[in-house]
Write an enzyme that holds these catalytic residues in place. Structure first.
Site, PDB file in Angstrom:
ATOM      1  N   GLN A  15       0.743  -1.286  -0.009  1.00 23.72           N
ATOM      2  CA  GLN A  15      -0.077  -0.007   0.038  1.00 23.72           C
ATOM      3  C   GLN A  15       0.895   1.359  -0.034  1.00 23.72           C
ATOM      4  OE1 GLN A  15      -3.710   0.151   1.334  1.00 23.72           O
ATOM      5  NE2 GLN A  15      -3.741   2.310   0.980  1.00 23.72           N
ATOM      6  N   GLY A  16       0.876   2.004  -0.985  1.00 26.50           N
ATOM      7  CA  GLY A  16       1.855   3.288  -1.302  1.00 26.50           C
ATOM      8  C   GLY A  16       1.006   4.450  -1.099  1.00 26.50           C
ATOM      9  N   ALA A  17       1.603   5.615  -1.425  1.00 28.79           N
ATOM     10  CA  ALA A  17       0.784   6.865  -1.304  1.00 28.79           C
ATOM     11  C   ALA A  17      -0.100   7.097  -2.335  1.00 28.79           C
ATOM     12  CB  ALA A  17       2.096   7.872  -1.356  1.00 28.79           C
ATOM     13  N   GLU A  18      -0.004   6.359  -3.416  1.00 29.66           N
ATOM     14  CA  GLU A  18      -0.840   6.674  -4.628  1.00 29.66           C
ATOM     15  C   GLU A  18      -1.738   5.412  -4.770  1.00 29.66           C
ATOM     16  OE1 GLU A  18      -0.426   9.230  -7.315  1.00 29.66           O
ATOM     17  OE2 GLU A  18       0.439  10.489  -5.381  1.00 29.66           O
ATOM     18  N   ALA A  19      -1.195   4.144  -4.669  1.00 28.60           N
ATOM     19  CA  ALA A  19      -1.933   2.996  -5.107  1.00 28.60           C
ATOM     20  C   ALA A  19      -1.581   1.896  -4.096  1.00 28.60           C
ATOM     21  CB  ALA A  19      -1.290   2.638  -6.508  1.00 28.60           C
ATOM     22  N   ARG A  20      -2.335   0.862  -4.094  1.00 27.36           N
ATOM     23  CA  ARG A  20      -2.276  -0.391  -3.400  1.00 27.36           C
ATOM     24  C   ARG A  20      -2.174  -1.587  -4.419  1.00 27.36           C
ATOM     25  NH1 ARG A  20      -6.957   1.497  -0.890  1.00 27.36           N
ATOM     26  NH2 ARG A  20      -8.805   1.376  -2.494  1.00 27.36           N
ATOM     27  N   VAL A  21      -1.642  -2.550  -4.049  1.00 29.50           N
ATOM     28  CA  VAL A  21      -1.122  -3.667  -5.013  1.00 29.50           C
ATOM     29  C   VAL A  21      -1.584  -4.890  -4.524  1.00 29.50           C
ATOM     30  CG1 VAL A  21       0.817  -4.879  -6.129  1.00 29.50           C
ATOM     31  CG2 VAL A  21       0.992  -2.467  -5.943  1.00 29.50           C
ATOM     32  N   LYS A  34      -2.624  -3.221  -9.769  1.00 31.67           N
ATOM     33  CA  LYS A  34      -2.407  -2.029  -8.926  1.00 31.67           C
ATOM     34  C   LYS A  34      -3.449  -1.123  -9.117  1.00 31.67           C
ATOM     35  CE  LYS A  34       1.414   1.265  -9.096  1.00 31.67           C
ATOM     36  NZ  LYS A  34       2.969   1.405  -9.547  1.00 31.67           N
ATOM     37  N   ASP A 132      11.582   6.903 -11.351  1.00 30.52           N
ATOM     38  CA  ASP A 132      11.573   6.329  -9.992  1.00 30.52           C
ATOM     39  C   ASP A 132      12.609   5.241  -9.695  1.00 30.52           C
ATOM     40  OD1 ASP A 132      11.024   6.356  -7.358  1.00 30.52           O
ATOM     41  OD2 ASP A 132       8.908   5.283  -7.551  1.00 30.52           O
TER      42      ASP A 132
HETATM   43  N1  LIG Z   1       4.499  -7.047 -11.470  1.00 31.45           N
HETATM   44  C1  LIG Z   1       4.766  -7.547 -10.162  1.00 31.45           C
HETATM   45  N2  LIG Z   1       4.973  -8.617  -9.527  1.00 31.45           N
HETATM   46  C2  LIG Z   1       5.146  -8.735  -8.476  1.00 31.45           C
HETATM   47  N3  LIG Z   1       4.996  -7.892  -7.381  1.00 31.45           N
HETATM   48  C3  LIG Z   1       4.979  -6.833  -7.736  1.00 31.45           C
HETATM   49  C4  LIG Z   1       4.630  -6.446  -9.385  1.00 31.45           C
HETATM   50  N4  LIG Z   1       4.273  -5.084  -9.233  1.00 31.45           N
HETATM   51  C5  LIG Z   1       4.495  -4.491  -7.945  1.00 31.45           C
HETATM   52  N5  LIG Z   1       4.829  -5.321  -7.307  1.00 31.45           N
HETATM   53  C6  LIG Z   1       4.857  -5.434  -5.782  1.00 31.45           C
HETATM   54  O1  LIG Z   1       4.240  -4.390  -5.030  1.00 31.45           O
HETATM   55  C7  LIG Z   1       5.104  -3.259  -4.643  1.00 31.45           C
HETATM   56  C8  LIG Z   1       4.526  -1.970  -5.063  1.00 31.45           C
HETATM   57  O2  LIG Z   1       4.430  -1.968  -6.387  1.00 31.45           O
HETATM   58  P1  LIG Z   1       4.750  -0.499  -7.261  1.00 31.45           P
HETATM   59  O3  LIG Z   1       6.065  -0.059  -6.777  1.00 31.45           O
HETATM   60  O4  LIG Z   1       4.520  -0.475  -8.520  1.00 31.45           O
HETATM   61  O5  LIG Z   1       3.613   0.459  -6.365  1.00 31.45           O
HETATM   62  P2  LIG Z   1       3.560   1.864  -5.882  1.00 31.45           P
HETATM   63  O6  LIG Z   1       2.414   2.044  -5.088  1.00 31.45           O
HETATM   64  O7  LIG Z   1       4.232   2.771  -6.687  1.00 31.45           O
HETATM   65  O8  LIG Z   1       4.835   1.582  -4.806  1.00 31.45           O
HETATM   66  P3  LIG Z   1       5.653   2.864  -4.214  1.00 31.45           P
HETATM   67  O9  LIG Z   1       4.620   3.795  -3.407  1.00 31.45           O
HETATM   68  O10 LIG Z   1       6.171   1.900  -2.856  1.00 31.45           O
HETATM   69  O11 LIG Z   1       6.543   3.184  -5.046  1.00 31.45           O
HETATM   70  C9  LIG Z   1       6.437  -3.659  -5.266  1.00 31.45           C
HETATM   71  O12 LIG Z   1       7.550  -3.297  -4.277  1.00 31.45           O
HETATM   72  C10 LIG Z   1       6.418  -5.340  -5.179  1.00 31.45           C
HETATM   73  O13 LIG Z   1       6.684  -5.740  -4.112  1.00 31.45           O
END
Ligand SMILES: Nc1ncnc2c1ncn2[C@@H]1O[C@H](COP(=O)(O)OP(=O)(O)OP(=O)(O)O)[C@@H](O)[C@H]1O
Length: 221
Positions: A15-21, A34, A132
């Protein structure tokens, strides 16, 4: 609304600032979703436009990176209504974690450096800036140890040497901060970039300038 083929047993990965995965199955394959969230402080109509632009921008950047021969997860589906991009799940660990393992050898670091240097040079020569570059945004695949680039959420098209220089500078800072005893990683990245990028000279000159500006700024405070 949920996209066709999405498994309900989604597991939160981050869970980041902009999105959750989330990790899930999409049409029978291991995938991630995402999802960008709404920013409450923005006007809803503006927020929707910006979120959609970012979503589409990220998916486009990944497709473009793959066309340039960069290892990045395959985009499986974009659901603009739910602000979700579905992509192939990389089975592996973040480079940040791989570098901290006791089993990580100098040869591993040199290979990571070569693969990252080549990937960035392909992106930059193809007119794409990642935006990034950190050791959290590279993953090391379990099956073959190959480095995969992820998180194109801040990527943008650019042929400007300054933008590419900043991209490299961000990575240098991230490596120095998170892995201060592994500076040979960045040396290898730059050596490979120099060998493989057609425009290495303009970019590395800019990189040196950006770095000098950064040093001056941190000395002034
Ligand atoms: N294609 C993928 N396969 C496996 N894990 C992934 C994949 N994409 C993202 N993740 C997991 O999800 C996390 C967050 O993804 P991503 O960096 O794209 O999102 P974010 O919200 O931009 O993160 P942050 O805010 O931390 O930069 C990654 O660090 C990784 O652990």
């Amino acid at each position: 609304m949920r996209a066709l083929g999405v498994d309900d047993a989604a597991r939160a990965l981050s869970q980041g600032a902009e999105a959750r995965v989330f990790a899930l199955e999409f049409c029978g394959r291991d995938a991630i979703c995402k999802q960008r969230f709404a920013k409450k402080y923005r006007l809803p109509a503006l927020d929707e436009r910006l979120t959609r632009a970012r979503l589409v921008g990220e998916a486009r950047a990944i497709v473009r990176a793959r066309k340039l021969g960069v290892r990045a997860p395959m985009v499986l589906h974009v659901d603009a209504n739910e602000a979700c991009v579905y992509m192939e799940r990389v089975a592996g660990v973040a480079l940040k974690e791989a570098l901290r393992r006791e089993t990580c050898t100098r040869e591993d670091i040199a290979r990571y450096g070569r693969e990252i240097g080549e990937a960035i040079s392909k992106l930059h020569d193809g007119g794409l800036v990642h935006g990034d570059l950190t050791t959290s945004n590279f993953m090391v695949r379990d099956d073959d140890g190959a480095v995969v680039v992820i998180d194109f959420g801040l990527s943008y098209p650019s042929a400007v040497p300054e933008d590419k220089g900043v991209d490299l500078y961000v990575l240098e800072r991230a490596i120095n901060a998170a892995h201060p005893s592994q500076t040979e990683l960045f040396d290898e990245i730059i050596a490979t970039y120099k060998k493989t990028s057609k425009m290495w000279c303009a970019t590395l000159n800019r990189f040196a300038e950006v770095r000098a500006r950064g040093r001056k700024r941190s000395m002034v405070g």
